[in-house]
Design a protein around this motif. Structure first.
Motif, PDB file in Angstrom:
ATOM      1  N   ASP A 391       0.832  -1.205   0.000  1.00  0.00           N
ATOM      2  CA  ASP A 391       0.000   0.000   0.000  1.00  0.00           C
ATOM      3  C   ASP A 391       0.863   1.249   0.000  1.00  0.00           C
ATOM      4  OD1 ASP A 391      -2.302  -1.503   0.089  1.00  0.00           O
ATOM      5  OD2 ASP A 391      -2.546  -1.360   2.261  1.00  0.00           O
ATOM      6  N   PRO A 392       0.512   2.248  -0.793  1.00  0.00           N
ATOM      7  CA  PRO A 392      -0.564   2.250  -1.794  1.00  0.00           C
ATOM      8  C   PRO A 392      -0.153   1.469  -3.050  1.00  0.00           C
ATOM      9  CG  PRO A 392       0.572   4.340  -1.821  1.00  0.00           C
ATOM     10  CD  PRO A 392       1.170   3.554  -0.689  1.00  0.00           C
ATOM     11  N   GLY A 393      -1.118   0.779  -3.624  1.00  0.00           N
ATOM     12  CA  GLY A 393      -0.828  -0.069  -4.773  1.00  0.00           C
ATOM     13  C   GLY A 393      -0.240   0.677  -5.945  1.00  0.00           C
ATOM     14  N   GLN A 394      -0.628   1.940  -6.131  1.00  0.00           N
ATOM     15  CA  GLN A 394      -0.097   2.703  -7.262  1.00  0.00           C
ATOM     16  C   GLN A 394       1.405   2.941  -7.128  1.00  0.00           C
ATOM     17  OE1 GLN A 394      -2.673   3.521  -5.287  1.00  0.00           O
ATOM     18  NE2 GLN A 394      -4.254   4.699  -6.377  1.00  0.00           N
ATOM     19  N   PHE A 395       1.885   3.094  -5.905  1.00  0.00           N
ATOM     20  CA  PHE A 395       3.314   3.308  -5.696  1.00  0.00           C
ATOM     21  C   PHE A 395       4.072   1.980  -5.683  1.00  0.00           C
ATOM     22  CE2 PHE A 395       7.038   3.820  -2.913  1.00  0.00           C
ATOM     23  CZ  PHE A 395       7.665   4.895  -3.515  1.00  0.00           C
ATOM     24  N   TYR A 408       3.917   8.271  -8.178  1.00  0.00           N
ATOM     25  CA  TYR A 408       5.357   8.027  -8.338  1.00  0.00           C
ATOM     26  C   TYR A 408       6.117   8.604  -7.147  1.00  0.00           C
ATOM     27  CZ  TYR A 408       4.764   6.670 -13.263  1.00  0.00           C
ATOM     28  OH  TYR A 408       4.405   6.052 -14.425  1.00  0.00           O
ATOM     29  N   TYR A 409       5.385   9.309  -6.286  1.00  0.00           N
ATOM     30  CA  TYR A 409       5.990   9.962  -5.124  1.00  0.00           C
ATOM     31  C   TYR A 409       5.274   9.481  -3.863  1.00  0.00           C
ATOM     32  CZ  TYR A 409       7.243  12.753  -9.140  1.00  0.00           C
ATOM     33  OH  TYR A 409       7.685  13.128 -10.375  1.00  0.00           O
ATOM     34  N   TRP A 410       6.030   9.438  -2.753  1.00  0.00           N
ATOM     35  CA  TRP A 410       5.436   8.935  -1.510  1.00  0.00           C
ATOM     36  C   TRP A 410       6.032   9.688  -0.329  1.00  0.00           C
ATOM     37  CZ3 TRP A 410       6.908   6.946   3.140  1.00  0.00           C
ATOM     38  CH2 TRP A 410       5.909   6.324   3.908  1.00  0.00           C
ATOM     39  N   GLY A 411       5.178   9.938   0.662  1.00  0.00           N
ATOM     40  CA  GLY A 411       5.631  10.536   1.911  1.00  0.00           C
ATOM     41  C   GLY A 411       5.421  12.030   1.960  1.00  0.00           C
ATOM     42  N   SER A 412       5.171  12.493   3.165  1.00  0.00           N
ATOM     43  CA  SER A 412       4.872  13.914   3.341  1.00  0.00           C
ATOM     44  C   SER A 412       6.029  14.804   2.915  1.00  0.00           C
ATOM     45  CB  SER A 412       4.520  14.187   4.806  1.00  0.00           C
ATOM     46  OG  SER A 412       5.591  13.785   5.652  1.00  0.00           O
ATOM     47  N   GLY A 454       8.383  -1.037  -3.032  1.00  0.00           N
ATOM     48  CA  GLY A 454       8.073   0.209  -3.711  1.00  0.00           C
ATOM     49  C   GLY A 454       8.868   0.213  -5.003  1.00  0.00           C
ATOM     50  N   LEU A 455       8.274   0.624  -6.096  1.00  0.00           N
ATOM     51  CA  LEU A 455       8.961   0.542  -7.386  1.00  0.00           C
ATOM     52  C   LEU A 455       9.952   1.692  -7.583  1.00  0.00           C
ATOM     53  CD1 LEU A 455       6.173  -0.555  -9.896  1.00  0.00           C
ATOM     54  CD2 LEU A 455       7.913  -1.950  -8.767  1.00  0.00           C
ATOM     55  N   GLN A 456      11.184   1.337  -7.883  1.00  0.00           N
ATOM     56  CA  GLN A 456      12.186   2.325  -8.293  1.00  0.00           C
ATOM     57  C   GLN A 456      12.042   2.515  -9.795  1.00  0.00           C
ATOM     58  OE1 GLN A 456      14.883   4.155  -6.586  1.00  0.00           O
ATOM     59  NE2 GLN A 456      14.626   5.162  -8.562  1.00  0.00           N
ATOM     60  N   LYS A 472      13.310   5.868  -1.063  1.00  0.00           N
ATOM     61  CA  LYS A 472      14.094   5.748   0.166  1.00  0.00           C
ATOM     62  C   LYS A 472      13.212   5.944   1.388  1.00  0.00           C
ATOM     63  CE  LYS A 472      18.197   7.533   2.535  1.00  0.00           C
ATOM     64  NZ  LYS A 472      19.373   8.454   2.437  1.00  0.00           N
ATOM     65  N   ALA A 473      12.310   6.915   1.351  1.00  0.00           N
ATOM     66  CA  ALA A 473      11.438   7.194   2.484  1.00  0.00           C
ATOM     67  C   ALA A 473      10.481   6.030   2.749  1.00  0.00           C
ATOM     68  CB  ALA A 473      10.650   8.476   2.228  1.00  0.00           C
ATOM     69  N   PHE A 474       9.951   5.437   1.686  1.00  0.00           N
ATOM     70  CA  PHE A 474       9.017   4.321   1.839  1.00  0.00           C
ATOM     71  C   PHE A 474       9.705   3.141   2.529  1.00  0.00           C
ATOM     72  CE2 PHE A 474       7.125   0.360   0.290  1.00  0.00           C
ATOM     73  CZ  PHE A 474       5.786   0.555   0.620  1.00  0.00           C
ATOM     74  N   TYR A 475      10.861   2.753   2.045  1.00  0.00           N
ATOM     75  CA  TYR A 475      11.573   1.615   2.641  1.00  0.00           C
ATOM     76  C   TYR A 475      12.017   1.930   4.064  1.00  0.00           C
ATOM     77  CZ  TYR A 475      11.674  -1.228  -1.607  1.00  0.00           C
ATOM     78  OH  TYR A 475      11.317  -2.009  -2.673  1.00  0.00           O
ATOM     79  N   LYS A 476      12.396   3.163   4.319  1.00  0.00           N
ATOM     80  CA  LYS A 476      12.788   3.544   5.684  1.00  0.00           C
ATOM     81  C   LYS A 476      11.605   3.399   6.629  1.00  0.00           C
ATOM     82  CE  LYS A 476      14.542   7.387   8.503  1.00  0.00           C
ATOM     83  NZ  LYS A 476      13.399   7.412   9.446  1.00  0.00           N
ATOM     84  N   CYS A 477      10.461   3.928   6.239  1.00  0.00           N
ATOM     85  CA  CYS A 477       9.309   3.893   7.133  1.00  0.00           C
ATOM     86  C   CYS A 477       8.806   2.470   7.363  1.00  0.00           C
ATOM     87  CB  CYS A 477       8.183   4.770   6.572  1.00  0.00           C
ATOM     88  SG  CYS A 477       8.531   6.549   6.688  1.00  0.00           S
ATOM     89  N   VAL A 478       8.791   1.638   6.312  1.00  0.00           N
ATOM     90  CA  VAL A 478       8.363   0.247   6.502  1.00  0.00           C
ATOM     91  C   VAL A 478       9.211  -0.409   7.585  1.00  0.00           C
ATOM     92  CG1 VAL A 478       8.316  -2.050   5.474  1.00  0.00           C
ATOM     93  CG2 VAL A 478       7.384  -0.106   4.203  1.00  0.00           C
ATOM     94  N   ASN A 479      10.508  -0.262   7.506  1.00  0.00           N
ATOM     95  CA  ASN A 479      11.388  -0.955   8.443  1.00  0.00           C
ATOM     96  C   ASN A 479      11.397  -0.298   9.827  1.00  0.00           C
ATOM     97  OD1 ASN A 479      13.134  -3.251   7.061  1.00  0.00           O
ATOM     98  ND2 ASN A 479      12.706  -1.670   5.532  1.00  0.00           N
ATOM     99  N   GLU A 480      11.310   1.003   9.896  1.00  0.00           N
ATOM    100  CA  GLU A 480      11.267   1.670  11.201  1.00  0.00           C
ATOM    101  C   GLU A 480       9.982   1.328  11.936  1.00  0.00           C
ATOM    102  OE1 GLU A 480      11.304   6.167  13.189  1.00  0.00           O
ATOM    103  OE2 GLU A 480      11.651   5.895  11.024  1.00  0.00           O
TER     104      GLU A 480
END
Length: 537
Positions: A391-395, A408-412, A454-456, A472-480
């Protein structure tokens, strides 16, 4: 006349004797030559004789195989190998020396193996012993197993050997019905120890190995109770050994596997939904137990680094099951129970091995709602629960998002005029993971996110730097957030290196051919998230 006749006879006798002596000598030489030639035959190989100067008398190869060279001094020599997995070819030869190249195939057996190369030059022989390493020998005996919660703390971050051992060409259930599978059917690279070494070097602590068994890997038993092909089991064990030798934890599952249970275990028709009868469910349970009995017995001698996961994504076919999670959860609970029973029944280390069961469609909300901790097949202590997160599936790329480039963008931190996504940001992720903690990890059942991505992408328009920061932000937040909530997250990786250079994108992190990190933004995010997180915060 008589004197002359006698002289003639004497001369004839001398000629006869000379001729036959010459023939006899020639026959002796021929016999000696033939005897020498027989020593060039590798079955059986001759003992070393003479003083034939060779550059080596022992060759050692790793389990992956490889090449080596040796030299025979004195002229043009001849060689033979005793085994088909060792081949020898002449690289050069003259009246002074011969140079040979030895090629050793990868060892897919269960043990170290040896072969002999026989070198022959002018009646002198020398044996060269070839030794190739096999899988690390596991100590047979009873290990001490920690609780699932204790093990989970040493498992993150996790990585998937995706599109590899689970590759399957269709929905056929058994090899004799047409189902086939190949390790390189869905991606191009065989898994070697160097590949797994690269995974460890990147910073991962565990490897999830999606695996098929029914599709193309059955060689005995019956359709109701199949037996897994021994060669396939040996190959799976070899890859598991690569991981365990590196100190990595392994989660080994029964993946999609032609849909034999993840689809056909919940509907008796794959083109439209038909409810399963009790008899049909019971038949699936027999097959499931047969498979997991074989797998569990094969790995009984392994310690807590090997973990079994019964399924992958039950209710996988969205159009059949998207509105039926609640109704079908009781069947899934039966399958989870059967999986645990089959493994525990094999005894030994498998009595205490950590096991993983899957929630409905591995959807977080459905798992919490329809498979609460009270329905799990075993008390807390040696059991984990699996969900997936795309989630989100589009990203994340789980469905076609063409034209919706806002995702194509994620995170505040990466919002802006071209980023108007209305869901799936940091707050949403924190809420989902927090709900898992409340439902499971706080009750002693750690959770694994068996897959996330998340797709690069390489953009043809838009802000590439902002997109890279989003990955980078998506993978960071998933793991944190996962770490904070007692969850181990496994990044999905399909070895699609070429996709990184396309706008369609790729979730590849480790380039298996290069044996190096190629998805650097994702890897940076993973390491940053692990560093920022605190287990069960």
């Amino acid at each position: 006349m008589r004197t002359k006749d006698m002289n003639v006879r004497k001369d004839n006798w001398k000629a006869f004797f000379t001729l036959h002596f010459s023939l006899f000598t020639s026959l002796l030489l021929l016999a000696a030559t033939m005897m020498a030639c027989t020593k060039d035959d590798p079955n059986p190989l001759a003992d070393s004789t003479g003083d034939l100067p060779v550059s080596v008398t022992d060759l050692l190869f790793p389990i992956e195989g490889g090449t080596a060279e040796f030299t025979v001094q004195g002229g043009t020599a001849f060689v033979r190998s005793s085994e088909g997995w060792v081949t020898v070819t002449r690289k050069s030869g003259n009246n002074k020396q011969s140079v040979f190249t030895v090629n050793c195939e990868e060892n897919t057996t269960n043990a170290e193996r040896t072969a002999t190369i026989l070198a022959n030059l002018n009646g002198a022989f020398k044996n060269i012993t070839v030794t190739q390493a096999g899988p690390a020998k596991k100590e047979e005996g009873e290990y001490t197993f920690r609780t699932a919660g204790e093990v989970a703390q040493d498992m993150y971050p996790g990585w998937n050997l995706g599109n590899t051992l689970e590759a399957c060409d269709g929905t056929s259930l058994f090899s004799n019905n047409g189902g086939t599978a190949s390790e390189t059917g869905w991606q191009p690279t065989m898994t070697t120890k160097e590949v797994i070494d690269a995974v460890k070097a990147a910073g991962f602590k565990s490897v999830r190995i999606p695996c098929s068994w029914i599709c193309g890997h059955i060689s005995g038993g019956t359709e109701a109770a199949p037996r897994i092909d021994a060669t396939w089991l040996a190959r799976v064990k070899q890859i598991v050994d690569y991981c365990v030798e590196d100190g990595l934890y392994v989660v080994l599952n029964d993946h999609w596997d032609g849909g034999w249970i993840e689809v056909q275990g919940f509907t008796s028709n794959t083109s439209s939904f038909h409810a399963m009868t009790d008899a049909e469910v019971d038949a699936k349970i027999v097959t499931l137990k047969s498979l997991w009995t074989d797998i569990a017995n094969a790995f009984k001698g392994y310690d807590e680094h090997v973990i079994f996961a019964g399924l992958n994504e039950p209710f996988q076919q969205y159009d059949l099951f998207s509105t039926r999670h609640e109704a079908l959860a009781p069947i899934l609970i039966k399958y989870n129970k059967a999986f645990v029973e089959a493994v525990r029944a094999t005894g030994g280390n498998n009595l205490n091995r950590v096991l993983v069961v899957q929630g409905p469609s591995v959807n977080i909300a459905s798992t919490i709602s329809y498979m609460p901790a009270t329905t799990l097949p075993e008390a807390a202590g040696k059991l984990m629960v699996e969900v997936h997160f795309y989630d989100p599936g589009q990203f994340c790329g789980t469905f076609d998002a063409s034209g919706d480039k806002a995702f194509y963008y994620w995170g505040s931190g990466n919002s802006g005029a071209d980023h108007n996504a209305t869901w799936g940001d940091e707050a949403y992720m924190q809420g989902q993971f927090g709900n898992l903690k409340t439902a499971f990890t706080s009750k002693g059942y750690p959770v694994i996110i068996g897959e996330y991505a998340g797709l690069q992408r390489t953009l043809t328009g838009g802000d590439q730097a902002k997109h890279d920061a989003s990955v980078k932000a998506f993978y960071k937040c998933v793991n944190e957030y996962a770490t904070n909530n007692g969850i181990v997250a496994f990044a999905w990786d399909t070895n699609d290196v070429a996709g990184l250079g396309k706008e369609s994108g790729s979730s590849t992190i480790i380039g298996r051919s290069a044996k190096a990190v190629v998805g650097q933004n994702a890897m940076d995010g993973i390491l940053a998230g692990v560093a920022a997180g605190q287990w069960m915060k």
